[in-house]
Design a protein around this motif. Sequence first.
Motif, PDB file in Angstrom:
ATOM      1  N   LEU A   1       0.830  -1.204   0.000  1.00 25.02           N
ATOM      2  CA  LEU A   1       0.000   0.000   0.000  1.00 25.02           C
ATOM      3  C   LEU A   1       0.867   1.257   0.000  1.00 25.02           C
ATOM      4  O   LEU A   1       0.610   2.201  -0.750  1.00 25.02           O
ATOM      5  N   LEU A   2       1.919   1.271   0.815  1.00 24.76           N
ATOM      6  CA  LEU A   2       2.802   2.434   0.874  1.00 24.76           C
ATOM      7  C   LEU A   2       3.508   2.665  -0.458  1.00 24.76           C
ATOM      8  O   LEU A   2       3.678   3.809  -0.889  1.00 24.76           O
ATOM      9  N   PHE A   3       3.913   1.580  -1.123  1.00 25.55           N
ATOM     10  CA  PHE A   3       4.515   1.717  -2.460  1.00 25.55           C
ATOM     11  C   PHE A   3       3.522   2.344  -3.433  1.00 25.55           C
ATOM     12  O   PHE A   3       3.875   3.218  -4.231  1.00 25.55           O
ATOM     13  N   HIS A   4       2.271   1.902  -3.390  1.00 29.27           N
ATOM     14  CA  HIS A   4       1.262   2.443  -4.297  1.00 29.27           C
ATOM     15  C   HIS A   4       0.970   3.917  -4.001  1.00 29.27           C
ATOM     16  O   HIS A   4       0.813   4.725  -4.926  1.00 29.27           O
ATOM     17  N   VAL A   5       0.909   4.280  -2.733  1.00 25.89           N
ATOM     18  CA  VAL A   5       0.686   5.680  -2.364  1.00 25.89           C
ATOM     19  C   VAL A   5       1.859   6.536  -2.847  1.00 25.89           C
ATOM     20  O   VAL A   5       1.661   7.603  -3.444  1.00 25.89           O
ATOM     21  N   ALA A   6       3.085   6.069  -2.612  1.00 22.92           N
ATOM     22  CA  ALA A   6       4.265   6.825  -3.042  1.00 22.92           C
ATOM     23  C   ALA A   6       4.278   6.990  -4.560  1.00 22.92           C
ATOM     24  O   ALA A   6       4.556   8.089  -5.070  1.00 22.92           O
ATOM     25  N   ASN A   7       3.960   5.927  -5.293  1.00 17.14           N
ATOM     26  CA  ASN A   7       3.930   6.031  -6.754  1.00 17.14           C
ATOM     27  C   ASN A   7       2.842   6.977  -7.234  1.00 17.14           C
ATOM     28  O   ASN A   7       3.045   7.729  -8.190  1.00 17.14           O
ATOM     29  N   SER A   8       1.699   6.949  -6.590  1.00 18.88           N
ATOM     30  CA  SER A   8       0.615   7.875  -6.963  1.00 18.88           C
ATOM     31  C   SER A   8       1.043   9.319  -6.746  1.00 18.88           C
ATOM     32  O   SER A   8       0.770  10.191  -7.579  1.00 18.88           O
ATOM     33  N   LEU A   9       1.711   9.579  -5.632  1.00 17.78           N
ATOM     34  CA  LEU A   9       2.189  10.938  -5.364  1.00 17.78           C
ATOM     35  C   LEU A   9       3.250  11.357  -6.370  1.00 17.78           C
ATOM     36  O   LEU A   9       3.253  12.508  -6.838  1.00 17.78           O
ATOM     37  N   LEU A  10       4.139  10.449  -6.733  1.00 13.30           N
ATOM     38  CA  LEU A  10       5.160  10.775  -7.724  1.00 13.30           C
ATOM     39  C   LEU A  10       4.546  11.086  -9.086  1.00 13.30           C
ATOM     40  O   LEU A  10       4.959  12.034  -9.763  1.00 13.30           O
ATOM     41  N   ILE A  11       3.560  10.306  -9.488  1.00 11.15           N
ATOM     42  CA  ILE A  11       2.874  10.568 -10.761  1.00 11.15           C
ATOM     43  C   ILE A  11       2.161  11.915 -10.709  1.00 11.15           C
ATOM     44  O   ILE A  11       2.205  12.696 -11.661  1.00 11.15           O
ATOM     45  N   PHE A  12       1.481  12.193  -9.596  1.00  8.08           N
ATOM     46  CA  PHE A  12       0.819  13.486  -9.443  1.00  8.08           C
ATOM     47  C   PHE A  12       1.823  14.626  -9.570  1.00  8.08           C
ATOM     48  O   PHE A  12       1.590  15.599 -10.297  1.00  8.08           O
ATOM     49  N   LEU A  13       2.963  14.516  -8.873  1.00  5.65           N
ATOM     50  CA  LEU A  13       3.975  15.578  -8.931  1.00  5.65           C
ATOM     51  C   LEU A  13       4.553  15.727 -10.336  1.00  5.65           C
ATOM     52  O   LEU A  13       4.810  16.847 -10.791  1.00  5.65           O
ATOM     53  N   LEU A  14       4.754  14.622 -11.027  1.00  2.00           N
ATOM     54  CA  LEU A  14       5.233  14.678 -12.405  1.00  2.00           C
ATOM     55  C   LEU A  14       4.236  15.413 -13.299  1.00  2.00           C
ATOM     56  O   LEU A  14       4.604  16.327 -14.043  1.00  2.00           O
ATOM     57  N   PHE A  15       2.957  15.028 -13.212  1.00  7.98           N
ATOM     58  CA  PHE A  15       1.936  15.678 -14.025  1.00  7.98           C
ATOM     59  C   PHE A  15       1.761  17.141 -13.634  1.00  7.98           C
ATOM     60  O   PHE A  15       1.522  17.993 -14.495  1.00  7.98           O
ATOM     61  N   GLN A  16       1.881  17.436 -12.363  1.00 11.95           N
ATOM     62  CA  GLN A  16       1.770  18.828 -11.911  1.00 11.95           C
ATOM     63  C   GLN A  16       2.894  19.664 -12.509  1.00 11.95           C
ATOM     64  O   GLN A  16       2.682  20.775 -12.976  1.00 11.95           O
ATOM     65  N   ARG A  17       4.070  19.093 -12.520  1.00 11.79           N
ATOM     66  CA  ARG A  17       5.207  19.814 -13.090  1.00 11.79           C
ATOM     67  C   ARG A  17       5.062  19.976 -14.605  1.00 11.79           C
ATOM     68  O   ARG A  17       5.428  21.006 -15.176  1.00 11.79           O
ATOM     69  N   MET A  18       4.527  18.957 -15.251  1.00 15.53           N
ATOM     70  CA  MET A  18       4.356  19.015 -16.708  1.00 15.53           C
ATOM     71  C   MET A  18       3.277  20.017 -17.122  1.00 15.53           C
ATOM     72  O   MET A  18       3.425  20.698 -18.136  1.00 15.53           O
ATOM     73  N   THR A  19       2.197  20.069 -16.337  1.00 14.75           N
ATOM     74  CA  THR A  19       1.073  20.927 -16.711  1.00 14.75           C
ATOM     75  C   THR A  19       1.086  22.280 -16.030  1.00 14.75           C
ATOM     76  O   THR A  19       0.504  23.236 -16.518  1.00 14.75           O
ATOM     77  N   GLY A  20       1.710  22.347 -14.857  1.00 19.22           N
ATOM     78  CA  GLY A  20       1.703  23.572 -14.079  1.00 19.22           C
ATOM     79  C   GLY A  20       0.409  23.792 -13.319  1.00 19.22           C
ATOM     80  O   GLY A  20       0.196  24.842 -12.733  1.00 19.22           O
ATOM     81  N   HIS A  21      -0.485  22.785 -13.323  1.00 18.41           N
ATOM     82  CA  HIS A  21      -1.776  22.904 -12.671  1.00 18.41           C
ATOM     83  C   HIS A  21      -2.061  21.672 -11.815  1.00 18.41           C
ATOM     84  O   HIS A  21      -2.005  20.545 -12.292  1.00 18.41           O
ATOM     85  N   SER A  22      -2.391  21.903 -10.565  1.00 19.58           N
ATOM     86  CA  SER A  22      -2.684  20.793  -9.657  1.00 19.58           C
ATOM     87  C   SER A  22      -3.956  20.050 -10.045  1.00 19.58           C
ATOM     88  O   SER A  22      -4.011  18.824  -9.968  1.00 19.58           O
ATOM     89  N   GLY A  23      -4.997  20.788 -10.430  1.00 18.84           N
ATOM     90  CA  GLY A  23      -6.259  20.148 -10.786  1.00 18.84           C
ATOM     91  C   GLY A  23      -6.126  19.209 -11.966  1.00 18.84           C
ATOM     92  O   GLY A  23      -6.635  18.084 -11.943  1.00 18.84           O
ATOM     93  N   GLU A  24      -5.464  19.663 -13.004  1.00 17.29           N
ATOM     94  CA  GLU A  24      -5.260  18.810 -14.179  1.00 17.29           C
ATOM     95  C   GLU A  24      -4.380  17.615 -13.831  1.00 17.29           C
ATOM     96  O   GLU A  24      -4.601  16.509 -14.318  1.00 17.29           O
ATOM     97  N   ALA A  25      -3.386  17.842 -13.001  1.00 16.72           N
ATOM     98  CA  ALA A  25      -2.488  16.753 -12.598  1.00 16.72           C
ATOM     99  C   ALA A  25      -3.262  15.693 -11.809  1.00 16.72           C
ATOM    100  O   ALA A  25      -3.053  14.500 -11.988  1.00 16.72           O
ATOM    101  N   ALA A  26      -4.153  16.131 -10.938  1.00 20.02           N
ATOM    102  CA  ALA A  26      -4.933  15.189 -10.138  1.00 20.02           C
ATOM    103  C   ALA A  26      -5.908  14.412 -11.007  1.00 20.02           C
ATOM    104  O   ALA A  26      -6.158  13.223 -10.778  1.00 20.02           O
ATOM    105  N   LEU A  27      -6.458  15.091 -12.003  1.00 23.44           N
ATOM    106  CA  LEU A  27      -7.409  14.432 -12.888  1.00 23.44           C
ATOM    107  C   LEU A  27      -6.718  13.364 -13.705  1.00 23.44           C
ATOM    108  O   LEU A  27      -7.151  12.263 -13.866  1.00 23.44           O
TER     109      LEU A  27
END
Length: 109
Positions: free
Chosen positions: A83-109
């Motif tokens: 579970l902790l691995f999955h949570v960490a990976n989800s957060l990393l993907i979110f941060l990657l998408f946030q950095r790519m898009t510059g928007h938290s909402g789009e990254a979360a979606l």
Amino acid sequence: MCLFDFGYPIAFWQVRNNEFINLDDDLYVTDNSHIQQGIALKGILWALTAIHFGHRHPMTWLSHMLDYNLYGLNPSGHHITNLLFHVANSLLIFLLFQRMTGHSGEAAL
């Protein structure tokens, strides 16, 4: 319901009550003598070189060995680590998408 509501991540906490299953847990953990040696030089060398069950995935083997060192055959610990691995990976993907898009909402979606 928003993904970041307080109750959403807690829904997965119940994995700590699950048992091992007979799908592949026996092959990977409960009946695997390499894993049940824990982290040791012989096991590490096996994990880095083995093609087992048609797969080569040394990080999976090393993670299972560490889990065995920490929890033995208590499935709760193994599931919480997963579970902790999955949570960490989800957060990393979110941060990657946030950095790519510059928007938290789009990254979360």
